[in-house]
Design an enzyme around this catalytic site. Structure first.
Site, PDB file in Angstrom:
ATOM      1  N   THR A 161      19.525  22.213  -5.426  1.00  0.00           N
ATOM      2  CA  THR A 161      20.387  21.541  -4.463  1.00  0.00           C
ATOM      3  C   THR A 161      21.849  21.899  -4.696  1.00  0.00           C
ATOM      4  OG1 THR A 161      18.865  19.732  -4.097  1.00  0.00           O
ATOM      5  CG2 THR A 161      21.165  19.258  -3.659  1.00  0.00           C
ATOM      6  N   GLN A 216      12.799  13.701  -7.384  1.00  0.00           N
ATOM      7  CA  GLN A 216      13.367  13.465  -8.705  1.00  0.00           C
ATOM      8  C   GLN A 216      12.233  13.390  -9.749  1.00  0.00           C
ATOM      9  OE1 GLN A 216      14.887  11.322  -5.930  1.00  0.00           O
ATOM     10  NE2 GLN A 216      15.931  13.262  -5.742  1.00  0.00           N
ATOM     11  N   ARG A 228      21.954  -5.436   1.752  1.00  0.00           N
ATOM     12  CA  ARG A 228      21.552  -5.863   3.099  1.00  0.00           C
ATOM     13  C   ARG A 228      22.606  -5.609   4.169  1.00  0.00           C
ATOM     14  NH1 ARG A 228      19.593 -11.550   0.719  1.00  0.00           N
ATOM     15  NH2 ARG A 228      21.760 -11.441   0.122  1.00  0.00           N
ATOM     16  N   LYS A 254       7.461  20.209  -8.275  1.00  0.00           N
ATOM     17  CA  LYS A 254       6.709  19.337  -7.349  1.00  0.00           C
ATOM     18  C   LYS A 254       6.467  20.034  -6.018  1.00  0.00           C
ATOM     19  CE  LYS A 254      10.008  16.336  -7.743  1.00  0.00           C
ATOM     20  NZ  LYS A 254      10.817  16.887  -8.856  1.00  0.00           N
ATOM     21  N   ASN A 307      19.180  14.669  -2.080  1.00  0.00           N
ATOM     22  CA  ASN A 307      19.483  15.069  -3.466  1.00  0.00           C
ATOM     23  C   ASN A 307      18.355  15.940  -4.012  1.00  0.00           C
ATOM     24  OD1 ASN A 307      17.792  12.797  -3.371  1.00  0.00           O
ATOM     25  ND2 ASN A 307      18.662  11.811  -5.171  1.00  0.00           N
ATOM     26  N   ASP A 351      12.763  18.565 -10.869  1.00  0.00           N
ATOM     27  CA  ASP A 351      12.609  20.030 -10.851  1.00  0.00           C
ATOM     28  C   ASP A 351      11.411  20.518 -11.651  1.00  0.00           C
ATOM     29  OD1 ASP A 351      14.952  19.973  -9.377  1.00  0.00           O
ATOM     30  OD2 ASP A 351      16.203  20.179 -11.167  1.00  0.00           O
ATOM     31  N   THR A 383      18.953   8.333 -11.044  1.00  0.00           N
ATOM     32  CA  THR A 383      19.226   8.268  -9.621  1.00  0.00           C
ATOM     33  C   THR A 383      19.039   6.803  -9.194  1.00  0.00           C
ATOM     34  OG1 THR A 383      18.814   9.308  -7.478  1.00  0.00           O
ATOM     35  CG2 THR A 383      16.862   8.860  -8.859  1.00  0.00           C
ATOM     36  N   GLY A 427      15.610  18.944  -4.234  1.00  0.00           N
ATOM     37  CA  GLY A 427      15.536  20.357  -3.852  1.00  0.00           C
ATOM     38  C   GLY A 427      14.185  20.865  -4.283  1.00  0.00           C
ATOM     39  N   HIS A 428      13.280  21.052  -3.340  1.00  0.00           N
ATOM     40  CA  HIS A 428      11.902  21.428  -3.656  1.00  0.00           C
ATOM     41  C   HIS A 428      11.658  22.856  -3.171  1.00  0.00           C
ATOM     42  CE1 HIS A 428      10.703  16.884  -3.737  1.00  0.00           C
ATOM     43  NE2 HIS A 428      11.605  17.212  -4.628  1.00  0.00           N
ATOM     44  N   GLY A 438      23.029  24.113  -7.342  1.00  0.00           N
ATOM     45  CA  GLY A 438      23.268  25.386  -8.017  1.00  0.00           C
ATOM     46  C   GLY A 438      23.767  25.251  -9.451  1.00  0.00           C
ATOM     47  N   ARG A 439      23.881  23.997  -9.932  1.00  0.00           N
ATOM     48  CA  ARG A 439      24.386  23.805 -11.303  1.00  0.00           C
ATOM     49  C   ARG A 439      23.365  24.317 -12.322  1.00  0.00           C
ATOM     50  NH1 ARG A 439      25.434  17.489 -11.472  1.00  0.00           N
ATOM     51  NH2 ARG A 439      23.574  17.554 -10.169  1.00  0.00           N
ATOM     52  N   SER A 446       0.445  25.977 -13.734  1.00  0.00           N
ATOM     53  CA  SER A 446       1.183  26.868 -12.855  1.00  0.00           C
ATOM     54  C   SER A 446       1.809  27.978 -13.692  1.00  0.00           C
ATOM     55  CB  SER A 446       2.245  26.066 -12.102  1.00  0.00           C
ATOM     56  OG  SER A 446       3.060  26.919 -11.344  1.00  0.00           O
TER      57      SER A 446
HETATM   58  P1  GDP Z   1      10.961  20.415  -7.701  1.00  0.00           P
HETATM   59  O1  GDP Z   1      12.267  19.776  -7.429  1.00  0.00           O
HETATM   60  O2  GDP Z   1      10.124  19.629  -8.664  1.00  0.00           O
HETATM   61  O3  GDP Z   1      10.205  20.764  -6.454  1.00  0.00           O
HETATM   62  O4  GDP Z   1      11.268  21.794  -8.438  1.00  0.00           O
HETATM   63  P2  GDP Z   1      12.422  22.859  -8.030  1.00  0.00           P
HETATM   64  O5  GDP Z   1      11.975  23.623  -6.852  1.00  0.00           O
HETATM   65  O6  GDP Z   1      13.754  22.202  -7.967  1.00  0.00           O
HETATM   66  O7  GDP Z   1      12.467  23.751  -9.330  1.00  0.00           O
HETATM   67  C1  GDP Z   1      11.356  24.437  -9.794  1.00  0.00           C
HETATM   68  C2  GDP Z   1      11.703  25.940  -9.849  1.00  0.00           C
HETATM   69  O8  GDP Z   1      10.713  26.624 -10.586  1.00  0.00           O
HETATM   70  C3  GDP Z   1      11.701  26.600  -8.487  1.00  0.00           C
HETATM   71  O9  GDP Z   1      12.621  27.666  -8.502  1.00  0.00           O
HETATM   72  C4  GDP Z   1      10.273  27.118  -8.351  1.00  0.00           C
HETATM   73  O10 GDP Z   1      10.165  28.247  -7.486  1.00  0.00           O
HETATM   74  C5  GDP Z   1       9.989  27.523  -9.766  1.00  0.00           C
HETATM   75  N1  GDP Z   1       8.587  27.377 -10.205  1.00  0.00           N
HETATM   76  C6  GDP Z   1       7.677  26.422  -9.892  1.00  0.00           C
HETATM   77  N2  GDP Z   1       6.540  26.584 -10.610  1.00  0.00           N
HETATM   78  C7  GDP Z   1       6.752  27.668 -11.398  1.00  0.00           C
HETATM   79  C8  GDP Z   1       5.971  28.336 -12.388  1.00  0.00           C
HETATM   80  O11 GDP Z   1       4.859  27.947 -12.713  1.00  0.00           O
HETATM   81  N3  GDP Z   1       6.551  29.426 -13.000  1.00  0.00           N
HETATM   82  C9  GDP Z   1       7.800  29.876 -12.676  1.00  0.00           C
HETATM   83  N4  GDP Z   1       8.260  30.932 -13.333  1.00  0.00           N
HETATM   84  N5  GDP Z   1       8.541  29.266 -11.755  1.00  0.00           N
HETATM   85  C10 GDP Z   1       8.040  28.177 -11.126  1.00  0.00           C
HETATM   86  P1  IMO Z   2      14.189  16.996  -7.333  1.00  0.00           P
HETATM   87  O1  IMO Z   2      13.440  16.188  -6.305  1.00  0.00           O
HETATM   88  C1  IMO Z   2      16.959  17.047 -10.706  1.00  0.00           C
HETATM   89  C2  IMO Z   2      20.019  13.910 -10.805  1.00  0.00           C
HETATM   90  C3  IMO Z   2      21.456  14.353 -10.664  1.00  0.00           C
HETATM   91  C4  IMO Z   2      22.153  13.294 -11.511  1.00  0.00           C
HETATM   92  C5  IMO Z   2      21.335  12.034 -11.194  1.00  0.00           C
HETATM   93  C6  IMO Z   2      21.923  11.144 -10.135  1.00  0.00           C
HETATM   94  O2  IMO Z   2      14.586  18.345  -6.878  1.00  0.00           O
HETATM   95  O3  IMO Z   2      13.477  16.982  -8.639  1.00  0.00           O
HETATM   96  P2  IMO Z   2      22.042  11.319  -7.485  1.00  0.00           P
HETATM   97  O4  IMO Z   2      22.728  12.325  -6.613  1.00  0.00           O
HETATM   98  O5  IMO Z   2      20.588  11.205  -7.241  1.00  0.00           O
HETATM   99  O6  IMO Z   2      22.748   9.990  -7.481  1.00  0.00           O
HETATM  100  O7  IMO Z   2      22.237  11.904  -8.982  1.00  0.00           O
HETATM  101  O8  IMO Z   2      20.066  12.490 -10.776  1.00  0.00           O
HETATM  102  N1  IMO Z   2      19.105  14.357  -9.731  1.00  0.00           N
HETATM  103  C7  IMO Z   2      18.217  15.338  -9.861  1.00  0.00           C
HETATM  104  N2  IMO Z   2      17.955  16.169 -10.886  1.00  0.00           N
HETATM  105  N3  IMO Z   2      16.198  17.113  -9.590  1.00  0.00           N
HETATM  106  C8  IMO Z   2      16.413  16.260  -8.561  1.00  0.00           C
HETATM  107  O9  IMO Z   2      15.594  16.189  -7.492  1.00  0.00           O
HETATM  108  C9  IMO Z   2      17.489  15.355  -8.649  1.00  0.00           C
HETATM  109  N4  IMO Z   2      17.995  14.411  -7.825  1.00  0.00           N
HETATM  110  C10 IMO Z   2      18.957  13.809  -8.509  1.00  0.00           C
HETATM  111  O10 IMO Z   2      21.648  15.641 -11.180  1.00  0.00           O
HETATM  112  O11 IMO Z   2      21.985  13.585 -12.868  1.00  0.00           O
HETATM  113 MG    MG Z   3      14.303  20.264  -7.505  1.00  0.00          MG
END
Ligand code: GDP
Ligand code: IMO
Ligand code: MG
Length: 407
Positions: free
Chosen positions: A298, A222, A141, A17, A39, A14, A237, A41-42, A300-301, A395
Site C-alpha cells: 500500500t 491486516q 456514533r 492473504k 490500508n 502481508d 490498526t 494491500g493484497h 511502498g515502505r 506457498s
Molecule cells: P497480504 O496483504 O497478506 O495479501 O500480502 P501482500 O500482498 O501485502 O504481501 C505478500 C507479498 O508476497 C506479495 O508481494 C505477494 O505477491 C508475495 N507472495 C505471496 N506468497 C508468496 C510466496 O509463497 N512466495 C513468494 N516469494 N512471494 C509470495
Molecule cells: P494487509 O491487509 C501490514 C499497519 C500500519 C501501521 C498500523 C496502523 O495488506 O495485511 P492504519 O493505517 O491501519 O491505522 O495503520 O497497521 N497496517 C498494515 N501492515 N499490512 C496491512 O494490511 C496493514 N494495514 C495496516 O503499517 O503500523
Molecule cells: Mg498487504
C-alpha cells in the site's frame, strides 16, 4: 457440503492473504471482506500479471465469484472508485456480483488529514488512509454511512456538522489547515454512482447465501498482531482483525464457519512502528527483505524482517481458534545456511531460538509436500507440531499455481 472458510493473517499483515484467497476462490461462491479499509494491500499474481487490491475482495479475478464489502469495513469512496475503474480497464466485470453494505462507515478527506497530521506526533506509522479517525467516528456514533448517500439533503446537514468537528481538531489541536466543506461534499456527490450500483443490505444477502450452502470465503485484512484488542497496542490498526471481527463485520454468526485458515509467513515481517521480538538487523534481515521483496503493497515502505515467532503464534492460533494453517513464502528461505524459530522468551523477554539447517535448494517449483527438500519438510512439521495445528497449504511463490495442498 458447504465449506465456509475464514482466512486470517496471523502476524502483522502481508502474510500473503490475497494470494491464498485468490487461489481458493476458484471453488468459492463468494468472497467477503469484514473489516479494515484501503490500508490493506493484497497482491495477486495470475498468468504472470500482478494486481494489488486494497478494498475489492481477492475473489474478483474469478468471473463468477460474488464479492462483498461488509458493514465492518471503513469505505473511502474515491479509493473504491479508482480501484474499480482500474480493474474494469483490464476487463474485470463488477455487474451483478459486487455488493457494498449500506451500513459501512465512510472515510472522508478530513479523516485522512487528521490521520496524517496526528501520526507525525504519535508515530504509529499508519498507512495515512484515515482508518483510525473513521473508526473513531463509527464508535462515537457520529459517522456517515454508505446508506446515507440515498438522501442528499439529510446527508449535507450531517456532513456539515462532522466536517466542522474535524476542522476544529485540525485547526485548533494540530494547528493544521482545515479541509473545505465543498471538497468533502464533492468526494460524496462525485461518487453517487457507487451507491446506485452497489449498495446492498449485505446482512440479508449473507443470510440467504449461508442457508443456500454457497461456499463463502471471508477475507481478513491486516493481521492478528495488529488487532485493536489482541495486538501490540497502541501499535495496531483500529479494527478487530481476529476471528471475532467476522460476526460483527458481516452479520454471520460463528456457527456458520467450517474452517478457520490462519496464514503465516515462514518468517516474520512488520511495516510501521511497534514491538517485534524476533526482528533482525543483520545480513539475514537484508536477505529476507531482498529475496522476499518486503516492501509495503500500500505505501511502498520497507518491511522490517525477522524469524518466525512460534511463541506469539501459539497464542494467536488460540485467539482465532485456527483449525488449519497455511505457511507462505517458504521459498524465501531457500538460500539460508541456517534458519531460526523463536520457541520461547527468556526472563528478559529475549527470544529463545531453535536453529534449523537450511535446505539450500529451490522450492519454488515444488508441486507436492514430497517434492520439498527434507530439511524444508522438517521445518514445516516442526511448526505444525509446535502449534498443534495442521499446515494444509504451503506457498512457494507469488503465483496462483505455486501453492501446495497437503491434506
Ligand atoms: P497480504 O496483504 O497478506 O495479501 O500480502 P501482500 O500482498 O501485502 O504481501 C505478500 C507479498 O508476497 C506479495 O508481494 C505477494 O505477491 C508475495 N507472495 C505471496 N506468497 C508468496 C510466496 O509463497 N512466495 C513468494 N516469494 N512471494 C509470495
Ligand atoms: P494487509 O491487509 C501490514 C499497519 C500500519 C501501521 C498500523 C496502523 O495488506 O495485511 P492504519 O493505517 O491501519 O491505522 O495503520 O497497521 N497496517 C498494515 N501492515 N499490512 C496491512 O494490511 C496493514 N494495514 C495496516 O503499517 O503500523
Ligand atoms: Mg498487504
Amino acid at each position: 457440503m458447504a465449506n465456509n472458510t475464514l482466512i486470517l493473517g496471523l502476524q502483522w499483515g502481508d502474510e500473503g492473504k490475497g494470494k491464498i484467497v485468490d487461489a481458493l476462490a476458484e471453488k468459492a461462491g463468494a468472497v467477503c471482506r469484514f473489516q479494515g479499509g484501503h490500508n490493506a494491500g493484497h497482491t495477486l499474481k495470475v498468468d504472470g500479471v500482478q494486481k494489488v487490491l486494497h478494498l475489492v475482495p481477492s475473489g474478483i479475478l474469478h468471473p463468477n465469484v460474488h464479492c462483498v464489502l461488509g458493514n465492518g469495513i471503513v469505505l473511502s469512496l474515491s479509493a473504491l472508485a479508482k480501484e474499480i475503474k482500474e480493474l474494469q480497464e483490464s476487463d474485470i466485470n463488477f455487474k451483478d456480483r459486487f455488493y457494498v453494505s449500506e451500513d459501512c462507515s465512510l472515510i472522508l478527506p478530513t479523516h485522512i488529514a487528521i490521520d496524517k497530521v496526528r501520526d507525525q506526533s504519535e508515530g504509529i506509522g499508519t498507512t495515512g488512509r484515515g482508518i483510525g479517525p473513521a473508526y473513531e467516528d463509527k464508535i462515537a456514533r457520529r459517522a456517515l454511512r454508505f446508506g446515507d448517500l440515498k438522501n442528499l439533503e439529510e446527508l449535507k446537514v450531517k456532513l456539515a456538522k462532522l466536517v466542522n468537528y474535524h476542522n476544529q481538531i485540525l485547526e485548533h489541536l494540530y494547528k493544521a489547515k482545515p479541509v473545505e466543506f465543498e471538497h468533502v461534499l464533492e468526494e460524496l456527490t462525485g461518487n453517487l454512482d457507487l451507491y446506485n450500483q452497489y449498495h446492498c443490505k449485505t446482512q440479508d444477502l449473507l443470510k440467504v447465501w449461508v442457508k443456500e450452502g454457497k461456499n463463502i470465503l471471508f477475507e481478513g485484512a491486516q493481521g492478528s498482531m495488529l488487532d485493536i484488542d489482541h495486538g501490540t497496542y497502541p501499535y495496531v490498526t483500529s479494527s478487530s482483525t481476529t476471528a471475532g471481527g467476522l460476526s460483527s463485520g458481516l452479520g454471520v454468526g460463528p456457527r456458520y464457519l467450517d474452517t478457520i485458515l490462519g496464514i503465516t509467513k515462514a518468517y516474520t515481517t512488520r511495516v510501521g512502528e511497534g514491538p517485534f521480538a524476533t526482528e533482525l538487523f543483520d545480513s539475514n534481515a537484508e536477505q529476507l527483505a531482498k529475496v522476499g521483496h518486503e516492501f509495503g503493497a500500500t505505501t511502498g515502505r520497507p518491511r522490517r524482517c525477522g524469524w518466525l515467532d512460534l511463541k506469539a503464534l501459539e497464542t494467536i492460533v488460540f485467539i482465532n481458534s485456527v483449525t488449519n494453517l497455511c505457511l507462505t513464502k517458504l521459498d524465501v528461505l531457500d538460500g539460508f545456511d541456517e534458519i531460526k524459530v523463536c520457541i520461547d522468551y527468556d526472563e528478559t523477554e529475549q527470544p529463545i531460538y531453535k536453529t534449523f539447517s537450511g535446505w539450500k535448494q529451490d522450492t519454488s517449483k515444488a508441486k507436492s509436500f514430497e517434492d520439498l527438500p527434507e530439511a524444508a519438510q522438517d521445518y514445516i512439521l516442526f511448526i505444525e507440531q509446535a502449534l498443534d495445528c495442521p499446515i494444509d497449504i504451503v506457498s512457494v511463490g507469488p503465483s496462483r499455481e505455486q501453492t501446495i495442498y497437503r491434506n
